[in-house]
Design a protein around this motif. Structure first.
Motif, mmCIF file in Angstrom:
data_model
loop_
_atom_site.group_PDB
_atom_site.id
_atom_site.type_symbol
_atom_site.label_atom_id
_atom_site.label_comp_id
_atom_site.label_asym_id
_atom_site.label_seq_id
_atom_site.Cartn_x
_atom_site.Cartn_y
_atom_site.Cartn_z
ATOM 1 N N MET A 1 143.673 -40.547 -45.911
ATOM 2 C CA MET A 1 143.769 -39.251 -45.419
ATOM 3 C C MET A 1 142.770 -38.299 -46.175
ATOM 4 N N GLY A 2 142.737 -38.697 -47.369
ATOM 5 C CA GLY A 2 141.992 -37.626 -48.487
ATOM 6 C C GLY A 2 140.548 -37.650 -48.190
ATOM 7 N N SER A 3 140.124 -38.875 -47.354
ATOM 8 C CA SER A 3 138.601 -38.934 -47.169
ATOM 9 C C SER A 3 138.217 -38.323 -46.011
ATOM 10 N N LEU A 4 139.197 -37.706 -45.340
ATOM 11 C CA LEU A 4 138.491 -36.858 -44.070
ATOM 12 C C LEU A 4 138.132 -35.505 -44.562
ATOM 13 N N HIS A 5 136.892 -35.507 -45.054
ATOM 14 C CA HIS A 5 136.350 -34.262 -45.964
ATOM 15 C C HIS A 5 135.989 -33.309 -44.875
ATOM 16 N N GLN A 6 135.797 -33.496 -43.601
ATOM 17 C CA GLN A 6 135.311 -32.454 -42.578
ATOM 18 C C GLN A 6 136.509 -31.794 -41.858
ATOM 19 N N LEU A 7 137.896 -32.318 -42.077
ATOM 20 C CA LEU A 7 139.061 -32.000 -41.402
ATOM 21 C C LEU A 7 139.281 -30.742 -41.503
ATOM 22 N N ARG A 8 139.496 -29.836 -40.460
ATOM 23 C CA ARG A 8 139.641 -28.545 -40.487
ATOM 24 C C ARG A 8 141.375 -28.044 -39.945
ATOM 25 N N TYR A 9 141.905 -29.004 -39.190
ATOM 26 C CA TYR A 9 143.049 -28.731 -38.605
ATOM 27 C C TYR A 9 144.231 -29.910 -38.919
ATOM 28 N N LEU A 10 145.205 -29.741 -39.735
ATOM 29 C CA LEU A 10 146.060 -31.023 -40.125
ATOM 30 C C LEU A 10 147.508 -30.519 -39.616
ATOM 31 N N ASP A 11 148.184 -31.097 -38.717
ATOM 32 C CA ASP A 11 149.612 -30.754 -38.664
ATOM 33 C C ASP A 11 150.410 -31.896 -38.708
ATOM 34 N N LEU A 12 150.911 -31.992 -39.738
ATOM 35 C CA LEU A 12 152.021 -33.202 -39.909
ATOM 36 C C LEU A 12 153.707 -32.749 -39.912
ATOM 37 N N SER A 13 153.797 -31.712 -39.227
ATOM 38 C CA SER A 13 155.199 -31.225 -39.472
ATOM 39 C C SER A 13 156.268 -32.045 -38.727
ATOM 40 N N TYR A 14 157.423 -32.107 -38.911
ATOM 41 C CA TYR A 14 158.547 -32.893 -38.161
ATOM 42 C C TYR A 14 158.123 -34.130 -37.927
ATOM 43 N N SER A 15 157.413 -34.763 -38.705
ATOM 44 C CA SER A 15 156.934 -36.347 -38.528
ATOM 45 C C SER A 15 157.736 -37.216 -38.956
ATOM 46 N N GLN A 16 158.814 -36.644 -39.702
ATOM 47 C CA GLN A 16 159.952 -37.862 -40.512
ATOM 48 C C GLN A 16 159.156 -38.217 -41.539
ATOM 49 N N PHE A 17 158.185 -37.969 -42.268
ATOM 50 C CA PHE A 17 157.672 -38.661 -43.304
ATOM 51 C C PHE A 17 158.698 -38.363 -44.524
ATOM 52 N N ILE A 18 158.629 -39.200 -45.707
ATOM 53 C CA ILE A 18 159.457 -39.057 -46.637
ATOM 54 C C ILE A 18 158.600 -39.247 -48.091
ATOM 55 N N GLY A 19 159.133 -38.795 -49.105
ATOM 56 C CA GLY A 19 158.472 -39.117 -50.351
ATOM 57 C C GLY A 19 157.279 -38.109 -50.713
ATOM 58 N N MET B 1 145.578 -34.928 -50.842
ATOM 59 C CA MET B 1 145.123 -33.900 -50.011
ATOM 60 C C MET B 1 144.199 -32.807 -50.367
ATOM 61 N N GLY B 2 144.189 -32.740 -51.531
ATOM 62 C CA GLY B 2 143.343 -31.748 -52.307
ATOM 63 C C GLY B 2 141.757 -31.964 -51.834
ATOM 64 N N ASN B 3 141.375 -33.089 -51.386
ATOM 65 C CA ASN B 3 139.939 -33.552 -51.019
ATOM 66 C C ASN B 3 139.700 -32.813 -49.716
ATOM 67 N N LEU B 4 140.572 -32.231 -48.989
ATOM 68 C CA LEU B 4 140.169 -31.768 -47.728
ATOM 69 C C LEU B 4 140.018 -30.375 -47.846
ATOM 70 N N SER B 5 138.526 -30.168 -48.419
ATOM 71 C CA SER B 5 138.311 -28.834 -48.804
ATOM 72 C C SER B 5 137.982 -27.846 -47.661
ATOM 73 N N ASN B 6 137.870 -28.516 -46.439
ATOM 74 C CA ASN B 6 137.505 -27.595 -45.347
ATOM 75 C C ASN B 6 138.673 -27.366 -44.455
ATOM 76 N N LEU B 7 139.770 -27.672 -44.879
ATOM 77 C CA LEU B 7 141.058 -27.466 -44.135
ATOM 78 C C LEU B 7 141.133 -25.792 -43.999
ATOM 79 N N GLY B 8 141.548 -25.313 -42.736
ATOM 80 C CA GLY B 8 141.710 -24.025 -42.413
ATOM 81 C C GLY B 8 143.115 -23.845 -42.039
ATOM 82 N N TYR B 9 143.824 -25.044 -41.544
ATOM 83 C CA TYR B 9 145.322 -25.038 -41.267
ATOM 84 C C TYR B 9 145.657 -26.406 -41.726
ATOM 85 N N LEU B 10 147.073 -26.036 -42.413
ATOM 86 C CA LEU B 10 147.739 -27.190 -43.102
ATOM 87 C C LEU B 10 149.349 -27.046 -42.746
#
Length: 833
Positions: free
Chosen positions: A1-19, A25-34
């Motif tokens: 996921m960290g290689s998606l450098h052009q990603l602007r919008y990422l919503d992983l809310s309530y996805s039941q991830f743990i850990g 995630m810091g590689n997504l420097s173009n993110l406007g929404y997380l």
């Protein structure tokens, strides 16, 4: 996921991830929404093994284009310097760190880059510091600020008055004290203000005067519940509330009447909550006739009478109606029939004494929550009840009659207790998701249907005090059925019926059972060993007043959570197992009380204060020589009652290890031997009854050390010696009765002086005086009967002996007669001469 450098919008809310959140995630420097918000699951302990967490959020500083960051309920408890990282996001507009277990909130930021921040959500953290100074009061560009439930204390901060851009401000449930600052009037853009759960402790009218009334009165929502607001409501309109649509003033100390003029001017009102105050007086049509937008009305727990004309048609269509403990009766409130979109209704304890009209069942057919408890409502349950959509219904403590038909398919909780319901239980309950079923104190008859096994979600079942009979059949095993994997019952009460048969094998399918009451029935047979193997959660077991016999199974001592055991009034024999030392809940106070509370108290959680199903177990406990009613405090009762059985042998010394016992009753059995030596170890026992046994020896002096003891009964045993004195024994009521029926006892409070008590004869056995006396009379009687039968049998089979005996008797009779006659004649001659 960290290689998606052009990603602007990422919503992983309530996805039941743990850990751990990956720092890539810091590689997504173009993110406007997380959005990494996780779901709050109360079953998790939120250690680093559950949910999502991060121990280092420095990777966030590389997301320099970020405008929206939501990490709600991500565990950040180990991060102290989180704010400097966030401060490196110059374009950030929305920051949500709700429930992140943050513990530090700096007083200020030396150089703030958060000049664009408009929304800051920090509720449910653990700051526990004064409300001021705090870094966020310097962010005057904020429009939305939520710092609820953070343990902030002190006065309401004056810094609030500088937040002139503020639209929504929430300070809910902190420890703030005093009146809000007068400068609040400057917050002309304020639309929602939430202050509930703080201690304003002031006049309600002064509070209203501090609210902003500028810029066309934008304030639409005001929440000041449980703020210790006092005095009466204003009698004239309040300018700052002229546009209000949501007004929550419940759980305060408001007094007086509800002013018609003030209320009538709130024409935009959609939600009004004045519940749990001290308001009184009468509400009539004039109070409500202009509230066309009203959707929620809560006047519960006030002394308000609602008196409107029977022909009045309300201008509103209410969805939520909470009028608990108001005065609506005695007739059924006719105006309710016009409320055709009711989703929740509570008219409990409103003095209604009337037959339920047919239109009422139509009105509530769309309601999910219905509460009409504690009235005198008559009539029968509707035949169309199965077509209602209700989730929770409480019709308890009325006079409803008739029989029970199918329940609504969506029903989860039903309370029909304390009515006049007759007939059998339905063969098909029709509500597979039912969790609570309360039918106690009715006249329900017949057997318990096997369809009970279909209620796999059922946790609480109380059928006590009915006319149920017959045996309880086990669940029918059906290969095509999916409901045989086990039942979820936690609390089960069948007491005070006419149920019979052996101990219900159905209970083997209830591994979560905590509370079980089968008392006052006609169950018989022996207690199965599987109780101690299949019901390992059992904390409360009451089987008194049945016809059980046989020994106490040693497997019963495997129930380590057991704190209440009542086997009284049966025909249990044998001895008390020495393995009772495994009853750890009777030995040490740990979390067992909370464990039992989960089973005997139910309600109020899912639907807030207006949850209709509010159940607390109540029963009578025989303690201190009398029956006492216990309700919620039952969780603190540690009880062992084996009275009125046929138990034998000595009372085991191991019983002294049950140091949490408050009530110990072993009376009316056949126990022998001495009172256990270390009985003084039962320091919390309040009632101790060992009466009507064959106990011998002296009374243990350690009894005087039982500082909690308020009732003691040692009567009708074979105890001897001097009665110990001192401490708690001197405070007990009716002291002479405690020791009656023990002829070998002496000393106060008895009148027998120990110095005059006859001593033992050397060489003679002196174990049981009463027993020796009984043996003497038995020997004498048997000798008399034996001698009599010897003479009788001799005369029966020896005719010559019979003739000789009767001849002897005749001659003796003749001699005695002649002697008496001669003597009598001689005496008469002397008298006449």
């Amino acid at each position: 996921m960290g290689s998606l450098h052009q990603l602007r919008y990422l919503d992983l809310s309530y996805s039941q991830f743990i850990g751990r959140i990956p720092p890539q995630m810091g590689n997504l420097s173009n993110l406007g929404y997380l959005n990494l918000a996780t779901e709050n699951d109360e079953s998790y302990d939120y250690s680093f093994h559950h949910g999502t967490y991060s121990t280092d959020i420095t990777w966030l500083s590389r997301l320099t284009s970020l405008e929206h960051l939501d990490m709600a309920e991500v565990n950040l408890s180990t991060i102290v310097h989180w704010l400097p990282v966030v401060n490196m996001l110059p374009t950030l507009k929305v920051l949500d760190l709700s429930s992140c277990q943050l513990r530090s909130s700096p007083d200020s930021l030396q150089l703030s880059n958060l000049t664009s921040l408009e929304a800051l959500h920090l509720p449910y953290n653990e700051f526990h510091k004064p409300s001021t100074p705090n870094w966020f009061w310097d962010l005057t560009s904020l429009k939305h600020l939520d710092i609820s439930l953070n343990g902030f204390y002190g006065s309401f901060p004056n810094e609030m008055v500088n937040m002139t851009s503020m639209v929504e401000l929430s300070l809910l449930y902190n420890n703030l004290v005093g009146m809000i600052p007068a400068g609040m009037k400057n917050l002309c853009n304020l639309e929602a203000l939430s202050l509930s759960g703080n201690n304003i402790n002031g006049n309600i009218q002064e509070f209203f005067n501090q609210l902003p009334s500028c810029s066309q009165n934008k304030l639409q929502s005001l929440s000041a519940s449980n703020c210790n607001l006092t005095r009466s409501l204003p009698t004239t309109p309040v300018e700052s509330l002229s546009n209000i649509s949501q007004l929550f003033l419940d759980k305060n100390k408001l007094t007086g009447h509800l002013p018609a003029v003030w209320l009538g001017e709130l024409t935009n009102l959609a939600m009004l909550d004045l519940g749990s105050n001290n308001l009184d007086g009468v509400i009539h049509e004039g109070h409500l006739s202009r509230l066309e937008m009203l959707y929620l009305l809560d006047l519960s727990d006030n002394s308000i009478a609602i008196t409107v004309s029977a022909t009045w048609v309300p201008p509103f269509s209410l969805g939520e109606i909470y009028l608990r403990s108001c005065q609506l009766g005695p007739k059924f409130p006719v105006w309710l029939q016009w409320q055709t979109q009711v989703r929740s209704l509570d008219i409990s304890n409103t003095s209604i004494n009337d037959i339920v009209p047919d239109w009422f069942w139509i009105t509530v057919s769309t309601a999910m929550v219905i509460n009409i408890r504690n009235n005198e409502i008559k009539g029968v349950l509707p035949s169309t009840m199965e077509f209602m959509i209700a989730l929770e219904m409480d019709f308890s403590s009325n006079q409803l009659g008739g029989s029970i038909s199918k329940f609504p398919i969506s029903l989860t909780d039903l309370d029909l207790s304390r009515n006049n319901i007759v007939g059998p239980l339905p063969s098909d309950f029709g509500a597979p998701g039912l969790r609570t079923l309360l039918l106690y104190d009715n006249m329900i008859s017949g057997a318990i249907p096997s369809s009970l096994c279909k209620l796999r979600s059922l946790q609480l079942l109380d059928l006590s005090r009915n006319n149920l009979n017959g045996s309880i059949t086990d669940c029918i095993v059906n290969v095509s059925s999916t409901y045989m994997t086990g039942l979820s019952i936690i609390n089960l009460s069948f007491r005070n019926n006419n149920l019979s048969g052996e101990f219900p094998s159905l209970l083997q399918k209830c591994p979560q059972l905590i509370f079980l009451d089968l008392g006052h029935n006609q169950f018989s047979g022996t207690l199965p060993a599987w109780i101690g193997e299949k019901l390992l959660s059992l904390s409360f077991l009451r089987l008194r007043s049945n016809m059980f016999y046989g020994h106490i199974p040693v497997e019963l001592t495997k129930l380590v959570h057991l704190q209440y055991l009542d086997l009284a009034n049966n025909n249990i024999s044998g001895s008390i197992p020495r393995s009772i030392i495994h009853w750890t809940a009777m030995q040490q106070a740990r979390g067992t009380f909370v464990y039992l509370q989960h089973a005997i108290s139910y309600g109020g959680a899912r639907f807030g204060d207006n949850n209709p199903v509010d159940y607390t177990e109540n029963l009578t406990v025989l303690t201190k020589g009398q029956e006492r009613l216990y309700t919620g405090e039952l969780i603190y009762m540690v009880n062992l009652d084996l009275s009125c059985n046929s138990l034998t042998g000595e009372i085991p010394e191991e019983i002294n290890t049950l140091m949490e016992l408050k009530n110990l009753n072993l009376s009316w059995n056949n126990f022998n031997g001495k009172i256990p030596e270390n009985v003084g170890a039962l320091m919390k026992v309040e009632s101790l009854d060992l009466s009507h046994n064959d106990l011998s020896g002296e009374i243990r002096s350690s009894l005087s050390a039982l500082t909690s003891l308020s009732h003691l009964n040692l009567s009708y045993n074979n105890l001897r010696g001097k009665i110990p004195t001192g401490n708690q024994l001197q405070t007990l009521e009716d002291p002479a009765y405690i020791y009656i029926g023990n002829p070998g006892l002496c000393g106060p409070p008895l009148s027998i002086n120990c110095s005059t008590q006859p001593g033992p004869i050397p060489g003679e056995h002196h174990g049981d005086a009463t027993g020796d006396l009984v043996s003497f009379f038995l020997a004498m009687s048997s000798g008399y009967v034996t001698g009599l039968w010897v003479v009788f049998c001799t005369f029966l089979f020896k005719r010559r002996w019979r003739v000789s005996w009767y001849s002897l008797c005749d001659s003796l009779y003749d001699r005695a007669y002649v002697q008496v006659a001669v003597t009598w004649a001689s005496l008469r001659g002397k008298i006449n001469g």
